[in-house]
Design an enzyme around this catalytic site. Structure first.
Site, PDB file in Angstrom:
ATOM      1  N   CYS A 130      23.772 -67.975 -31.238  1.00 13.54           N
ATOM      2  CA  CYS A 130      24.479 -69.179 -30.787  1.00 13.54           C
ATOM      3  C   CYS A 130      23.678 -69.748 -29.622  1.00 13.54           C
ATOM      4  O   CYS A 130      23.611 -69.120 -28.556  1.00 13.54           O
ATOM      5  CB  CYS A 130      25.899 -68.815 -30.358  1.00 13.54           C
ATOM      6  SG  CYS A 130      26.784 -70.211 -29.652  1.00 13.54           S
ATOM      7  N   GLY A 131      23.047 -70.895 -29.843  1.00 10.06           N
ATOM      8  CA  GLY A 131      22.139 -71.456 -28.836  1.00 10.06           C
ATOM      9  C   GLY A 131      22.861 -71.949 -27.596  1.00 10.06           C
ATOM     10  O   GLY A 131      22.437 -71.670 -26.453  1.00 10.06           O
ATOM     11  N   GLU A 182      30.371 -76.219 -38.292  1.00  5.08           N
ATOM     12  CA  GLU A 182      29.901 -74.837 -38.113  1.00  5.08           C
ATOM     13  C   GLU A 182      30.639 -73.854 -39.015  1.00  5.08           C
ATOM     14  O   GLU A 182      31.870 -73.908 -39.143  1.00  5.08           O
ATOM     15  CB  GLU A 182      30.103 -74.400 -36.667  1.00  5.08           C
ATOM     16  CG  GLU A 182      29.096 -74.979 -35.711  1.00  5.08           C
ATOM     17  CD  GLU A 182      29.103 -74.252 -34.376  1.00  5.08           C
ATOM     18  OE1 GLU A 182      29.230 -73.015 -34.347  1.00  5.08           O
ATOM     19  OE2 GLU A 182      28.987 -74.935 -33.355  1.00  5.08           O
ATOM     20  N   CYS A 223      26.078 -77.786 -31.284  1.00  3.10           N
ATOM     21  CA  CYS A 223      25.658 -76.479 -31.807  1.00  3.10           C
ATOM     22  C   CYS A 223      24.173 -76.332 -31.492  1.00  3.10           C
ATOM     23  O   CYS A 223      23.346 -77.075 -32.036  1.00  3.10           O
ATOM     24  CB  CYS A 223      25.921 -76.436 -33.305  1.00  3.10           C
ATOM     25  SG  CYS A 223      25.225 -74.982 -34.109  1.00  3.10           S
TER      26      CYS A 223
HETATM   27  N1  LIG Z   1      28.898 -70.916 -36.158  1.00  6.68           N
HETATM   28  C1  LIG Z   1      27.585 -70.357 -36.028  1.00  6.68           C
HETATM   29  C2  LIG Z   1      27.368 -69.608 -34.753  1.00  6.68           C
HETATM   30  C3  LIG Z   1      27.505 -70.443 -33.509  1.00  6.68           C
HETATM   31  C4  LIG Z   1      26.398 -71.465 -33.297  1.00  6.68           C
HETATM   32  C5  LIG Z   1      26.539 -72.149 -31.964  1.00  6.68           C
HETATM   33  N2  LIG Z   1      27.630 -72.991 -31.759  1.00  6.68           N
HETATM   34  C6  LIG Z   1      25.240 -72.655 -31.386  1.00  6.68           C
HETATM   35  O1  LIG Z   1      25.318 -73.307 -30.331  1.00  6.68           O
HETATM   36  O2  LIG Z   1      24.167 -72.353 -31.895  1.00  6.68           O
HETATM   37  C7  LIG Z   1      27.285 -69.416 -37.215  1.00  6.68           C
HETATM   38  O3  LIG Z   1      28.218 -68.860 -37.806  1.00  6.68           O
HETATM   39  O4  LIG Z   1      26.116 -69.226 -37.531  1.00  6.68           O
END
Ligand SMILES: N[C@@H](CCC[C@H](N)C(=O)O)C(=O)O
EC number: 5.1.1.7
Length: 308
Positions: free
Chosen positions: A99-100, A229, A238
Site C-alpha cells: 500500500c503506497g 480498490e 491509491c
Molecule cells: N487495495 C489494495 C491495497 C491498498 C493499496 C493502497 N491504497 C495504496 O495506496 O497503494 C490491494 O488489495 O492490493
C-alpha cells in the site's frame, strides 16, 4: 458532578488515525504482534458507521515478531528481523502485499511515536522492502518519499466498470493493478464515471483480484485518475495505483521513464520512474488517536454489508 477524564478502557486497543491524500488508515501500534488481527476486527475498525472508519489497517510491528507469531510465514527477501513491518489489511479484512499511501503514513507514524527518526527508514512489506524518507515533518503533517521498487509489466487486459469496457495495462506493484488510460477522457468527464461500481475483470488474468484505475491521457506531465480498490471499493487515492497509472500513461505516450503528477480526488502525488525503479512523493496527515473498545464492536446486519 465532575466528568470522568478519558482513560484507557480495559479492552481498549490503542490506535492512531491518519491519511495520505484522503486514503485513510487505522494504525495499530503493536510492536510484538500481540493483537489477534482477524478479519472481523479489521472490518469493525474500518466500519465507517459502527467503527472508526478507514480504507485499511496498518499494524506497526517488527518483522521478526510477525514471523514469531505466525502472521508471516517467512521474512520477505531484503527485510530484516528488526525492521518495522507494515502489516496491511483492506477494509474487508483481506491482506494485501503493498500500500503506497500506507507506507507514507506508516513512516510518519513511526516518527511521530518516536519509533524512528527522520531520514531514510527501512520498512518491510509483504512485497519486500519499501524504504521511506521523511522530506518535511511538522508534527501532524509530513511529506514522505517512498521507494516503490520496479513496476512489473504483465500485459494488457480489460475491465467492465459500470457497463463500459476499458482496456488497460496490467502492472505489478507488489499488488496487482489494471491501469486504463482512456483516449479523449478529460478530468470533468472522469468525475462523472461510476467508479464506485464493482469492476468485472478477467479472473483468469487476475486470480487474486485487481485494483482498477481509470485515467486521462498524459498532458503536460499530469494525469487525473480514479481508482476502485480490491478489498476497499472506491477510494480517494491509491499510491500503488498512482505509480501503475504513471507507468501506463507514459507507455501510452511512448515513454518508459519520467516524472508524472497524478491528480486523484484526494489530492496530488508525484511519481518518478527511473531505470528499474519508481518513487512516490506526497503528504501524510495524522488526525487522531485513542482507544478502540473491542467489546463495543457491533457486527453488521447482512442488509447493510454493501456499504462496507
Ligand atoms: N487495495 C489494495 C491495497 C491498498 C493499496 C493502497 N491504497 C495504496 O495506496 O497503494 C490491494 O488489495 O492490493
Amino acid at each position: 458532578m465532575n466528568p470522568a477524564p478519558l482513560t484507557a478502557p480495559q479492552d481498549g486497543l490503542a490506535f492512531i488515525k491518519g491519511h495520505g491524500t484522503l486514503n485513510d488508515f487505522v494504525i495499530l501500534p503493536d510492536d510484538n504482534a500481540e493483537v489477534d488481527l482477524d478479519e472481523n476486527l479489521v472490518r469493525a475498525l474500518c466500519d465507517r458507521r459502527a467503527g472508526i472508519g478507514a480504507d485499511g489497517v496498518l499494524r506497526i510491528a517488527t518483522a521478526g515478531a510477525l514471523v514469531e507469531r505466525g502472521v508471516l510465514t517467512v521474512l520477505p527477501e531484503g527485510v530484516d528481523d528488526d525492521d518495522w513491518f507494515m502489516d496491511y489489511r483492506n477494509a474487508d479484512g483481506s491482506t494485501a502485499e503493498m500500500c503506497g499511501n500506507g507506507v507514507r503514513v506508516f513512516a510518519h507514524a513511526l516518527v511521530s511515536t518516536g519509533r524512528a527518526g527522520v531520514g531514510r527508514i527501512p520498512i518491510g512489506t509483504r512485497s519486500g522492502p519499501r524504504p521511506a524518507e521523511i522530506l518535511e515533518h511538522d508534527g501532524n503533517h509530513a511529506v514522505v518519499r517512498v521507494d516503490m521498487g520496479e513496476p512489473g509489466l504483465l500485459g494488457v487486459s480489460s475491465v467492465d466498470l459500470g457497463g463500459r469496457v476499458y482496456a488497460g495495462l496490467a502492472v505489478d506493484m507488489g499488488n496487482p493493478h489494471l491501469a486504463c488510460i482512456v483516449p479523449g477522457l478529460g478530468a470533468a468527464a472522469l468525475r462523472d464515471l461510476p467508479v464506485h461500481e464493482a469492476p468485472v475483470y478477467d479472473t483468469g488474468f487476475f486470480p487474486g483480484g485487481v485494483n482498477v484505475e481509470i485515467a486521462t491521457p498524459l498532458t503536460d506531465g499530469r494525469v487525473s485518475m480514479r481508482v476502485h480498490e480490491r478489498g476497499s471499493g472506491e477510494t480517494m487515492s491509491c499510491g500503488t495505483g498512482i505509480v501503475a497509472t504513471a507507468v501506463a500513461a507514459l507507455a501510452d505516450a511512448g515513454e518508459a521513464m519520467g516524472e508524472v503528477v497524478v491528480e486523484v480526488p484526494g489530492g496530488e502525488i508525484e511519481v518518478s520512474l527511473t531505470e528499474g525503479g519508481s518513487a512516490l512523493t506526497g503528504p501524510s496527515a495524522i488526525v487522531a488517536e485513542g482507544w478502540f473498545r473491542r467489546s463495543g464492536a457491533t457486527p453488521r446486519p447482512e442488509a447493510s454489508r454493501s456499504e462496507l
